[in-house]
Design a protein around this motif. Structure first.
Motif, PDB file in Angstrom:
ATOM      1  N   ASP A  99       0.830  -1.213   0.000  1.00  0.00           N
ATOM      2  CA  ASP A  99       0.000   0.000   0.000  1.00  0.00           C
ATOM      3  C   ASP A  99       0.861   1.258   0.000  1.00  0.00           C
ATOM      4  OD1 ASP A  99      -2.294  -1.531  -0.024  1.00  0.00           O
ATOM      5  OD2 ASP A  99      -2.731  -1.269   2.116  1.00  0.00           O
ATOM      6  N   ALA A 100       1.976   1.225   0.745  1.00  0.00           N
ATOM      7  CA  ALA A 100       2.879   2.381   0.792  1.00  0.00           C
ATOM      8  C   ALA A 100       3.504   2.641  -0.575  1.00  0.00           C
ATOM      9  CB  ALA A 100       3.960   2.153   1.843  1.00  0.00           C
ATOM     10  N   ALA A 101       3.847   1.579  -1.298  1.00  0.00           N
ATOM     11  CA  ALA A 101       4.438   1.739  -2.633  1.00  0.00           C
ATOM     12  C   ALA A 101       3.431   2.362  -3.594  1.00  0.00           C
ATOM     13  CB  ALA A 101       4.924   0.393  -3.160  1.00  0.00           C
ATOM     14  N   ILE A 102       2.197   1.893  -3.548  1.00  0.00           N
ATOM     15  CA  ILE A 102       1.153   2.425  -4.436  1.00  0.00           C
ATOM     16  C   ILE A 102       0.856   3.886  -4.090  1.00  0.00           C
ATOM     17  CG2 ILE A 102      -1.269   2.195  -5.148  1.00  0.00           C
ATOM     18  CD1 ILE A 102      -0.919  -0.884  -4.556  1.00  0.00           C
ATOM     19  N   ALA A 103       0.703   4.157  -2.804  1.00  0.00           N
ATOM     20  CA  ALA A 103       0.464   5.542  -2.372  1.00  0.00           C
ATOM     21  C   ALA A 103       1.647   6.429  -2.735  1.00  0.00           C
ATOM     22  CB  ALA A 103       0.200   5.587  -0.865  1.00  0.00           C
ATOM     23  N   GLY A 104       2.876   5.897  -2.601  1.00  0.00           N
ATOM     24  CA  GLY A 104       4.066   6.657  -2.937  1.00  0.00           C
ATOM     25  C   GLY A 104       4.118   7.032  -4.408  1.00  0.00           C
ATOM     26  N   ALA A 105       3.641   6.134  -5.269  1.00  0.00           N
ATOM     27  CA  ALA A 105       3.590   6.441  -6.709  1.00  0.00           C
ATOM     28  C   ALA A 105       2.644   7.606  -6.964  1.00  0.00           C
ATOM     29  CB  ALA A 105       3.149   5.214  -7.496  1.00  0.00           C
ATOM     30  N   LYS A 106       1.525   7.620  -6.260  1.00  0.00           N
ATOM     31  CA  LYS A 106       0.561   8.715  -6.417  1.00  0.00           C
ATOM     32  C   LYS A 106       1.158  10.038  -5.935  1.00  0.00           C
ATOM     33  CE  LYS A 106      -3.391   5.612  -6.010  1.00  0.00           C
ATOM     34  NZ  LYS A 106      -4.466   5.105  -5.154  1.00  0.00           N
ATOM     35  N   ILE A 107       1.886   9.992  -4.816  1.00  0.00           N
ATOM     36  CA  ILE A 107       2.520  11.206  -4.296  1.00  0.00           C
ATOM     37  C   ILE A 107       3.580  11.705  -5.268  1.00  0.00           C
ATOM     38  CG2 ILE A 107       3.936  12.130  -2.410  1.00  0.00           C
ATOM     39  CD1 ILE A 107       2.511   9.937  -0.618  1.00  0.00           C
ATOM     40  N   PHE A 108       4.371  10.780  -5.816  1.00  0.00           N
ATOM     41  CA  PHE A 108       5.402  11.112  -6.803  1.00  0.00           C
ATOM     42  C   PHE A 108       4.772  11.875  -7.969  1.00  0.00           C
ATOM     43  CE2 PHE A 108       7.792  10.248 -10.636  1.00  0.00           C
ATOM     44  CZ  PHE A 108       9.124  10.233 -10.271  1.00  0.00           C
ATOM     45  N   LEU A 109       3.635  11.375  -8.470  1.00  0.00           N
ATOM     46  CA  LEU A 109       2.962  12.017  -9.609  1.00  0.00           C
ATOM     47  C   LEU A 109       2.334  13.352  -9.206  1.00  0.00           C
ATOM     48  CD1 LEU A 109       1.238   8.927 -11.266  1.00  0.00           C
ATOM     49  CD2 LEU A 109       3.380  10.044 -11.934  1.00  0.00           C
ATOM     50  N   GLU A 110       1.786  13.427  -8.002  1.00  0.00           N
ATOM     51  CA  GLU A 110       1.224  14.699  -7.525  1.00  0.00           C
ATOM     52  C   GLU A 110       2.311  15.765  -7.446  1.00  0.00           C
ATOM     53  OE1 GLU A 110      -0.490  13.583  -3.801  1.00  0.00           O
ATOM     54  OE2 GLU A 110      -2.164  12.492  -4.738  1.00  0.00           O
ATOM     55  N   MET A 111       3.483  15.367  -6.953  1.00  0.00           N
ATOM     56  CA  MET A 111       4.608  16.308  -6.887  1.00  0.00           C
ATOM     57  C   MET A 111       4.958  16.779  -8.298  1.00  0.00           C
ATOM     58  SD  MET A 111       7.094  14.480  -4.050  1.00  0.00           S
ATOM     59  CE  MET A 111       8.424  15.682  -4.264  1.00  0.00           C
ATOM     60  N   ARG A 112       5.078  15.841  -9.211  1.00  0.00           N
ATOM     61  CA  ARG A 112       5.434  16.177 -10.593  1.00  0.00           C
ATOM     62  C   ARG A 112       4.409  17.123 -11.203  1.00  0.00           C
ATOM     63  NH1 ARG A 112       4.187  11.808 -14.814  1.00  0.00           N
ATOM     64  NH2 ARG A 112       2.200  12.819 -14.426  1.00  0.00           N
ATOM     65  N   ASP A 113       3.129  16.821 -10.966  1.00  0.00           N
ATOM     66  CA  ASP A 113       2.065  17.637 -11.549  1.00  0.00           C
ATOM     67  C   ASP A 113       2.035  19.054 -10.968  1.00  0.00           C
ATOM     68  OD1 ASP A 113       1.458  15.429 -13.073  1.00  0.00           O
ATOM     69  OD2 ASP A 113      -0.334  14.871 -11.925  1.00  0.00           O
ATOM     70  N   ARG A 114       2.587  19.216  -9.757  1.00  0.00           N
ATOM     71  CA  ARG A 114       2.710  20.548  -9.152  1.00  0.00           C
ATOM     72  C   ARG A 114       4.005  21.242  -9.573  1.00  0.00           C
ATOM     73  NH1 ARG A 114       1.289  17.805  -4.280  1.00  0.00           N
ATOM     74  NH2 ARG A 114       3.460  18.000  -3.634  1.00  0.00           N
ATOM     75  N   GLY A 115       4.781  20.583 -10.425  1.00  0.00           N
ATOM     76  CA  GLY A 115       6.039  21.158 -10.882  1.00  0.00           C
ATOM     77  C   GLY A 115       7.201  20.905  -9.944  1.00  0.00           C
ATOM     78  N   GLU A 116       7.040  19.951  -9.023  1.00  0.00           N
ATOM     79  CA  GLU A 116       8.096  19.637  -8.061  1.00  0.00           C
ATOM     80  C   GLU A 116       8.772  18.331  -8.470  1.00  0.00           C
ATOM     81  OE1 GLU A 116       8.697  19.474  -3.215  1.00  0.00           O
ATOM     82  OE2 GLU A 116       6.687  19.342  -4.035  1.00  0.00           O
ATOM     83  N   ASP A 117       9.995  18.436  -8.960  1.00  0.00           N
ATOM     84  CA  ASP A 117      10.743  17.275  -9.416  1.00  0.00           C
ATOM     85  C   ASP A 117      11.233  16.471  -8.208  1.00  0.00           C
ATOM     86  OD1 ASP A 117      12.285  15.917 -11.725  1.00  0.00           O
ATOM     87  OD2 ASP A 117      13.849  16.357 -10.235  1.00  0.00           O
ATOM     88  N   PHE A 118      11.003  15.162  -8.226  1.00  0.00           N
ATOM     89  CA  PHE A 118      11.368  14.335  -7.079  1.00  0.00           C
ATOM     90  C   PHE A 118      12.877  14.356  -6.839  1.00  0.00           C
ATOM     91  CE2 PHE A 118      12.110  10.180  -4.920  1.00  0.00           C
ATOM     92  CZ  PHE A 118      11.357  10.425  -3.794  1.00  0.00           C
ATOM     93  N   SER A 119      13.661  14.317  -7.905  1.00  0.00           N
ATOM     94  CA  SER A 119      15.114  14.353  -7.759  1.00  0.00           C
ATOM     95  C   SER A 119      15.562  15.676  -7.138  1.00  0.00           C
ATOM     96  CB  SER A 119      15.801  14.154  -9.111  1.00  0.00           C
ATOM     97  OG  SER A 119      17.207  14.236  -8.972  1.00  0.00           O
ATOM     98  N   GLU A 120      15.034  16.771  -7.621  1.00  0.00           N
ATOM     99  CA  GLU A 120      15.401  18.071  -7.058  1.00  0.00           C
ATOM    100  C   GLU A 120      15.030  18.152  -5.580  1.00  0.00           C
ATOM    101  OE1 GLU A 120      13.784  21.183  -9.493  1.00  0.00           O
ATOM    102  OE2 GLU A 120      14.939  20.557 -11.252  1.00  0.00           O
ATOM    103  N   PHE A 121      13.869  17.612  -5.236  1.00  0.00           N
ATOM    104  CA  PHE A 121      13.445  17.571  -3.838  1.00  0.00           C
ATOM    105  C   PHE A 121      14.447  16.773  -3.002  1.00  0.00           C
ATOM    106  CE2 PHE A 121      11.364  14.880  -0.629  1.00  0.00           C
ATOM    107  CZ  PHE A 121      10.953  15.847   0.278  1.00  0.00           C
ATOM    108  N   CYS A 122      14.799  15.577  -3.475  1.00  0.00           N
ATOM    109  CA  CYS A 122      15.698  14.709  -2.715  1.00  0.00           C
ATOM    110  C   CYS A 122      17.070  15.342  -2.512  1.00  0.00           C
ATOM    111  CB  CYS A 122      15.872  13.371  -3.434  1.00  0.00           C
ATOM    112  SG  CYS A 122      14.362  12.386  -3.536  1.00  0.00           S
ATOM    113  N   TRP A 123      17.583  15.962  -3.544  1.00  0.00           N
ATOM    114  CA  TRP A 123      18.920  16.543  -3.481  1.00  0.00           C
ATOM    115  C   TRP A 123      18.945  17.938  -2.859  1.00  0.00           C
ATOM    116  CZ3 TRP A 123      23.509  14.263  -4.099  1.00  0.00           C
ATOM    117  CH2 TRP A 123      23.514  12.990  -4.680  1.00  0.00           C
TER     118      TRP A 123
END
Length: 196
Positions: A99-123
């Motif tokens: 469930d965490a993996a599936i929810a995490g995929a949705k969060i990843f896409l929500e971030m992207r759709d808001r213009g927030e790159d996951f890599s930029e966030f992590c780094w």
């Protein structure tokens, strides 16, 4: 005759070709690809309570089961997919982790759709550059750091699960946000030189 390579002294690694290859090629190498960073975060979450070699041995099965960790596909998983994953003996079968993996995929896409790159966030927590530690002995690298606590809190605030500070620090080491190869390890200097 050439001297054997000096590696980090991980328990159970010596003589295990899969583990040694992971250490020699992948672990600590700075990763900037958003999808790959998310995949490794998910796999570290699945590791909770287990040894990393267990996940490493199952990684190909995980990739097959989770559509190569394509967030677009994983985010659309429904009940049938959850049942399929729970029946897959090739992966770690945990409802909470799936469930965490599936929810995490949705969060990843929500971030992207808001213009927030996951890599930029992590780094962003290290200014885009790997932290270079200089540990000389196996017992020196910590299980977590203040930075790992900060990153963990930020991931949790976004809704990610299985991202406690110990998991997050292991992930930071794996993806090269932190260089925790021992200074005597043959990978320390090459990994250090990969910093952007």
């Amino acid at each position: 005759m050439d001297a054997p390579l000096q590696r980090c002294s991980w328990r159970g690694m010596a003589g295990d070709p899969l583990y040694e290859a992971y250490h020699d090629i992948e672990w600590g190498t700075p990763e900037y690809d958003s999808r790959a960073l998310w995949e490794k975060l998910v796999l570290d979450g699945f590791q909770a309570g287990l040894a990393w070699i267990t996940i490493l041995r199952k990684r190909q099965a995980f990739r097959s089961a989770f559509d190569n960790f394509d967030p677009e596909k994983v985010a659309r998983y429904g009940d049938a997919d959850r049942a399929r994953l729970m029946a897959d003996a090739g992966i770690i079968r945990s409802n909470a982790k799936i469930d965490a993996a599936i929810a995490g995929a949705k969060i990843f896409l929500e971030m992207r759709d808001r213009g927030e790159d996951f890599s930029e966030f992590c780094w962003s927590f290290t200014g885009g550059k790997p932290l270079q530690n200089a540990w000389t002995e196996a017992g020196q690298p910590p299980a977590q750091t203040e930075l790992a606590v900060e990153v963990s809190k930020a991931l949790k605030a976004k809704g990610f699960k299985f991202v406690g500070p110990v998991i997050v620090y292991a992930w930071m080491q794996a993806v090269g946000i932190v260089n925790d190869h021992l200074t005597c390890c043959f990978r320390y200097e090459p990994v250090k030189a990969m910093a952007r």
